[in-house]
Scaffold this motif. Structure first.
Motif, PDB file in Angstrom:
ATOM      1  N   TRP A  19       2.184 -13.669 -16.414  1.00  0.00           N
ATOM      2  CA  TRP A  19       1.185 -12.791 -15.812  1.00  0.00           C
ATOM      3  C   TRP A  19       0.754 -11.734 -16.825  1.00  0.00           C
ATOM      4  CZ3 TRP A  19       2.477 -11.410 -10.032  1.00  0.00           C
ATOM      5  CH2 TRP A  19       2.628 -12.591  -9.309  1.00  0.00           C
ATOM      6  N   GLN A  20      -0.373 -11.100 -16.567  1.00  0.00           N
ATOM      7  CA  GLN A  20      -0.889 -10.060 -17.453  1.00  0.00           C
ATOM      8  C   GLN A  20      -0.061  -8.781 -17.313  1.00  0.00           C
ATOM      9  OE1 GLN A  20      -5.017  -9.121 -16.831  1.00  0.00           O
ATOM     10  NE2 GLN A  20      -4.983  -7.360 -18.202  1.00  0.00           N
ATOM     11  N   ARG A  21       0.503  -8.319 -18.419  1.00  0.00           N
ATOM     12  CA  ARG A  21       1.333  -7.109 -18.404  1.00  0.00           C
ATOM     13  C   ARG A  21       0.508  -5.906 -18.855  1.00  0.00           C
ATOM     14  NH1 ARG A  21       4.103  -3.823 -21.791  1.00  0.00           N
ATOM     15  NH2 ARG A  21       6.190  -3.050 -21.156  1.00  0.00           N
ATOM     16  N   SER A  22       0.749  -4.775 -18.168  1.00  0.00           N
ATOM     17  CA  SER A  22       0.060  -3.549 -18.552  1.00  0.00           C
ATOM     18  C   SER A  22       1.010  -2.376 -18.332  1.00  0.00           C
ATOM     19  CB  SER A  22      -1.215  -3.354 -17.713  1.00  0.00           C
ATOM     20  OG  SER A  22      -1.836  -2.122 -18.006  1.00  0.00           O
ATOM     21  N   ALA A  23       0.979  -1.399 -19.244  1.00  0.00           N
ATOM     22  CA  ALA A  23       1.843  -0.225 -19.106  1.00  0.00           C
ATOM     23  C   ALA A  23       1.245   0.934 -19.888  1.00  0.00           C
ATOM     24  CB  ALA A  23       3.258  -0.522 -19.608  1.00  0.00           C
ATOM     25  N   PRO A  24       1.364   2.158 -19.394  1.00  0.00           N
ATOM     26  CA  PRO A  24       0.942   3.327 -20.163  1.00  0.00           C
ATOM     27  C   PRO A  24       1.949   3.603 -21.276  1.00  0.00           C
ATOM     28  CG  PRO A  24       1.974   4.037 -18.135  1.00  0.00           C
ATOM     29  CD  PRO A  24       1.926   2.537 -18.082  1.00  0.00           C
ATOM     30  N   ARG A  69      -0.532   4.006 -13.836  1.00  0.00           N
ATOM     31  CA  ARG A  69       0.485   4.887 -14.409  1.00  0.00           C
ATOM     32  C   ARG A  69       1.870   4.244 -14.383  1.00  0.00           C
ATOM     33  NH1 ARG A  69      -2.502   8.327 -11.181  1.00  0.00           N
ATOM     34  NH2 ARG A  69      -0.881   8.473  -9.587  1.00  0.00           N
ATOM     35  N   SER A  70       1.908   2.950 -14.113  1.00  0.00           N
ATOM     36  CA  SER A  70       3.163   2.228 -13.973  1.00  0.00           C
ATOM     37  C   SER A  70       3.130   0.966 -14.831  1.00  0.00           C
ATOM     38  CB  SER A  70       3.398   1.845 -12.501  1.00  0.00           C
ATOM     39  OG  SER A  70       3.302   2.961 -11.647  1.00  0.00           O
ATOM     40  N   LEU A  71       4.269   0.324 -14.929  1.00  0.00           N
ATOM     41  CA  LEU A  71       4.355  -1.000 -15.527  1.00  0.00           C
ATOM     42  C   LEU A  71       3.876  -2.010 -14.494  1.00  0.00           C
ATOM     43  CD1 LEU A  71       5.392  -3.113 -17.635  1.00  0.00           C
ATOM     44  CD2 LEU A  71       7.642  -2.885 -16.529  1.00  0.00           C
ATOM     45  N   VAL A 107      14.700   2.577  -9.769  1.00  0.00           N
ATOM     46  CA  VAL A 107      13.463   1.824  -9.988  1.00  0.00           C
ATOM     47  C   VAL A 107      12.764   1.585  -8.654  1.00  0.00           C
ATOM     48  CG1 VAL A 107      14.647  -0.412  -9.885  1.00  0.00           C
ATOM     49  CG2 VAL A 107      12.459  -0.220 -11.084  1.00  0.00           C
ATOM     50  N   SER A 108      11.469   1.801  -8.655  1.00  0.00           N
ATOM     51  CA  SER A 108      10.609   1.510  -7.506  1.00  0.00           C
ATOM     52  C   SER A 108       9.759   0.295  -7.850  1.00  0.00           C
ATOM     53  CB  SER A 108       9.712   2.705  -7.187  1.00  0.00           C
ATOM     54  OG  SER A 108       8.669   2.346  -6.305  1.00  0.00           O
ATOM     55  N   VAL A 109       9.703  -0.670  -6.936  1.00  0.00           N
ATOM     56  CA  VAL A 109       8.922  -1.894  -7.153  1.00  0.00           C
ATOM     57  C   VAL A 109       7.996  -2.086  -5.963  1.00  0.00           C
ATOM     58  CG1 VAL A 109       9.009  -4.385  -7.510  1.00  0.00           C
ATOM     59  CG2 VAL A 109      10.783  -2.931  -8.496  1.00  0.00           C
ATOM     60  N   LYS A 110       6.739  -2.397  -6.278  1.00  0.00           N
ATOM     61  CA  LYS A 110       5.759  -2.660  -5.230  1.00  0.00           C
ATOM     62  C   LYS A 110       5.038  -3.969  -5.520  1.00  0.00           C
ATOM     63  CE  LYS A 110       5.161   2.235  -4.253  1.00  0.00           C
ATOM     64  NZ  LYS A 110       4.269   3.418  -4.228  1.00  0.00           N
ATOM     65  N   LEU A 111       4.621  -4.609  -4.448  1.00  0.00           N
ATOM     66  CA  LEU A 111       3.813  -5.824  -4.533  1.00  0.00           C
ATOM     67  C   LEU A 111       2.457  -5.497  -3.935  1.00  0.00           C
ATOM     68  CD1 LEU A 111       3.630  -8.893  -5.152  1.00  0.00           C
ATOM     69  CD2 LEU A 111       4.436  -9.285  -2.800  1.00  0.00           C
ATOM     70  N   THR A 112       1.376  -5.769  -4.663  1.00  0.00           N
ATOM     71  CA  THR A 112       0.043  -5.442  -4.169  1.00  0.00           C
ATOM     72  C   THR A 112      -0.879  -6.653  -4.240  1.00  0.00           C
ATOM     73  OG1 THR A 112      -0.995  -4.711  -6.241  1.00  0.00           O
ATOM     74  CG2 THR A 112       0.387  -3.108  -5.081  1.00  0.00           C
ATOM     75  N   ASP A 113      -1.977  -6.536  -3.504  1.00  0.00           N
ATOM     76  CA  ASP A 113      -3.040  -7.544  -3.446  1.00  0.00           C
ATOM     77  C   ASP A 113      -4.256  -6.940  -4.135  1.00  0.00           C
ATOM     78  OD1 ASP A 113      -5.151  -9.193  -2.738  1.00  0.00           O
ATOM     79  OD2 ASP A 113      -5.021  -8.777  -0.581  1.00  0.00           O
ATOM     80  N   VAL A 114      -4.680  -7.542  -5.244  1.00  0.00           N
ATOM     81  CA  VAL A 114      -5.793  -7.018  -6.040  1.00  0.00           C
ATOM     82  C   VAL A 114      -7.035  -7.872  -5.787  1.00  0.00           C
ATOM     83  CG1 VAL A 114      -6.597  -6.378  -8.341  1.00  0.00           C
ATOM     84  CG2 VAL A 114      -4.157  -6.233  -7.783  1.00  0.00           C
ATOM     85  N   ASP A 115      -8.096  -7.243  -5.264  1.00  0.00           N
ATOM     86  CA  ASP A 115      -9.309  -8.000  -4.967  1.00  0.00           C
ATOM     87  C   ASP A 115     -10.190  -8.109  -6.213  1.00  0.00           C
ATOM     88  OD1 ASP A 115     -10.824  -5.669  -5.273  1.00  0.00           O
ATOM     89  OD2 ASP A 115     -11.097  -5.350  -3.127  1.00  0.00           O
ATOM     90  N   PRO A 116     -11.281  -8.900  -6.169  1.00  0.00           N
ATOM     91  CA  PRO A 116     -12.122  -9.082  -7.367  1.00  0.00           C
ATOM     92  C   PRO A 116     -12.736  -7.788  -7.900  1.00  0.00           C
ATOM     93  CG  PRO A 116     -12.533 -10.847  -5.803  1.00  0.00           C
ATOM     94  CD  PRO A 116     -11.643  -9.859  -5.101  1.00  0.00           C
ATOM     95  N   VAL A 167       2.746  -7.074  -9.402  1.00  0.00           N
ATOM     96  CA  VAL A 167       4.059  -6.442  -9.292  1.00  0.00           C
ATOM     97  C   VAL A 167       4.005  -5.141 -10.086  1.00  0.00           C
ATOM     98  CG1 VAL A 167       6.497  -6.625  -9.917  1.00  0.00           C
ATOM     99  CG2 VAL A 167       5.296  -8.602  -8.940  1.00  0.00           C
ATOM    100  N   VAL A 168       4.371  -4.041  -9.440  1.00  0.00           N
ATOM    101  CA  VAL A 168       4.262  -2.707 -10.037  1.00  0.00           C
ATOM    102  C   VAL A 168       5.648  -2.080 -10.097  1.00  0.00           C
ATOM    103  CG1 VAL A 168       3.153  -0.450  -9.892  1.00  0.00           C
ATOM    104  CG2 VAL A 168       1.953  -2.487  -9.045  1.00  0.00           C
ATOM    105  N   VAL A 169       6.050  -1.633 -11.272  1.00  0.00           N
ATOM    106  CA  VAL A 169       7.387  -1.069 -11.486  1.00  0.00           C
ATOM    107  C   VAL A 169       7.233   0.373 -11.961  1.00  0.00           C
ATOM    108  CG1 VAL A 169       9.572  -1.313 -12.727  1.00  0.00           C
ATOM    109  CG2 VAL A 169       8.244  -3.360 -12.112  1.00  0.00           C
ATOM    110  N   ALA A 170       7.914   1.303 -11.287  1.00  0.00           N
ATOM    111  CA  ALA A 170       7.828   2.722 -11.623  1.00  0.00           C
ATOM    112  C   ALA A 170       9.209   3.349 -11.475  1.00  0.00           C
ATOM    113  CB  ALA A 170       6.820   3.426 -10.727  1.00  0.00           C
TER     114      ALA A 170
END
Length: 471
Positions: A325-330, A363-365, A393-402, A440-443
């Motif tokens: 998956w595409q990884r992104s982090a500040p 602002r998260s991984l 660690v806080s983990v969230k699952l989100t639904d990203v629309d177009p 998947v969001v990790v903070a």
């Protein structure tokens, strides 16, 4: 007919509990519904007690009871969530079942704290108790509420709830201010330590929280469990259903910490559902309903109710390799993320649903999937496997629309993981539309659910997402 401040004897000589009794018109006898709370029956009466009156108009007596040492009841209050609170419920059930106006058939129910007292009482198996309804309550108040996931809680336990219970403690009598007995109880109540001190003194990991868990494995009476997907106690409400041994049913809707008929988002006629439950188990009536044992509201782009024979619905488990998956982090973690999740983890009632998560996500991984080729119905408890986690660690699952909007599906928080570590998320039923992406969001935190805390340098690595799916 309403009788205020009915005195219920306890097994301790000279100590009585206070209750408001709602009786139907007519000679009776009537089945009885019992609710036991630490929140003062005289304060509840200020709103008119509409639920109790609704049932009285339909042939059910109701008893709203102040716990020991709270409201107008005698005695010294126990610590919050203490297992001995079941004694108050047993006293109320025993007393009510023996009254001439009672048929001897008793049901017990309540939401939030009322669910705790209901499940504790049912586990003690009082003879007169025929069935229960437990709405939106925890099984482990320590880890689900006071110290979420094992870290010290913030706004919900130590501000919102602690201050409201302190207000109830210091508030003078509402019904009979000039009554000498009420005055004496009030002045004595002012000398008791407030709940908030107990919450501060017994931090994460304190052995008292293990002793205050609710064990529902001994409950045998029929039980209807009600959960809200946006409620802070969704995990406990669903686990209660999973652990029950007798006849049971589960309703899970899109609500926050509010009665299902009062929620501004997709309310249901819950009192009619509850009456049908009581009619069946307290009156022995064939209600003529053929509702499935598990009724789940599907969140997402195609909202609807579905019925299943069990929880979680059959469909299997998908495992996603997050390395693809595409990884992104500040550049650095932000310990104060979480505000855009709203007040789902706070007993805020009818407002505070999660907002667009995009700001917190940035602002998260985060790990974002490719667009889904078709809709995916998630139903159950997702989990995320991490390596090298922070102490919290806080983990969230989100639904990203177009358009890039990120909608919270579910979340979890955990502490003290080492090596490879699995973070369980709250149960949910949610359909992600075709063309949408999962994220998947990790903070390091989730404010205001928990206090901000600077993490060690570096980022953990999210390895795997486990998704339960329904057919």
């Amino acid at each position: 007919m309403l009788r205020r401040d009915v005195r219920i004897p306890t097994l301790e000589p000279g100590i009585t509990l206070s209750a408001n009794l709602f009786l139907p018109d007519g000679p009776g006898p009537f089945p009885l519904l019992v609710t036991v709370l630490p929140y003062r029956r005289d304060v509840s009466a200020l709103t008119g007690s509409p639920t109790e009156r609704w049932f009285a108009e339909r042939g059910y007596a109701s008893l709203l009871v102040d716990m020991l040492g709270t409201g107008s009841s005698d005695g010294v209050p126990r610590p919050p969530f203490d297992a001995g609170e079941a004694d108050d419920a047993l006293d109320a059930i025993r007393w009510g079942a023996r009254q001439a106006w009672c048929s001897g058939a008793v049901g017990m129910w309540g939401g939030s704290y009322g669910a705790i007292t209901t499940l504790r009482a049912a586990a003690r198996r009082p003879d007169a108790l025929r069935a229960i309804i437990a709405l939106e309550g925890p099984l482990d108040p320590g880890r689900e509420f006071v110290h979420p996931g094992g870290t010290r809680g913030a706004f919900s336990p130590l501000a919102s709830w602690a201050m409201s219970t302190l207000f109830n403690q210091v508030l003078p009598p509402v019904d009979d201010f000039a009554d000498p007995d009420e005055q004496a109880r009030w002045h004595r109540r002012l000398t008791f330590a407030p709940y908030v001190l107990d919450l501060f003194r017994n931090g994460p990991g304190s052995p008292v929280w293990a002793r205050r868990r609710i064990d529902v494995s001994a409950v045998e009476v029929p039980a209807l469990c009600v959960a809200g997907w946006r409620d802070l106690f969704v995990d406990g409400a669903v686990r209660a259903y999973e652990s029950l041994r007798g006849p049971k049913a589960l309703i899970a809707g899109p609500w926050m910490h509010v009665m299902p008929q009062e929620c501004p988002v997709t309310p249901i006629d819950f009192l009619a559902i509850a009456k049908s439950w009581w009619d069946r188990w307290l009156l022995g009536e064939d209600t003529g309903t053929d509702a499935p044992g598990v009724r789940l509201y599907v969140q997402g782009g195609r909202p609807r109710w579905l019925g299943f024979g069990s929880w979680s619905p059959d469909g299997g488990v998908r495992t996603e390799d997050l390395a693809s998956w595409q990884r992104s982090a500040p550049s650095t973690p932000d310990p104060a993320t979480g505000l855009q999740s709203g007040l789902w983890a706070t007993p805020a009632g009818q407002f505070g649903l999660p907002l667009d998560q995009h700001g917190d996500d940035s602002r998260s991984l985060s790990y974002t999937s490719p667009p889904l080729p078709g809709p995916r119905l998630i139903s159950g408890r997702p989990s995320v496997t991490l390596t090298g986690p922070w102490p919290r660690v806080s983990v969230k699952l989100t639904d990203v629309d177009p358009a890039g909007r990120s909608v919270l599906i579910c979340a979890g928080i955990a502490c003290d993981g080492e090596g490879e570590f699995i973070v369980p998320l709250t149960p949910t039923t949610y359909e992600v539309a075709a063309g949408h992406r999962l994220r998947v969001v990790v903070a390091p935190g989730d404010f205001p659910r928990v206090w901000p805390q600077e993490p060690p340098a570096g980022w953990p690595v999210a390895r795997e997402l486990t998704l339960p799916v329904a057919d």
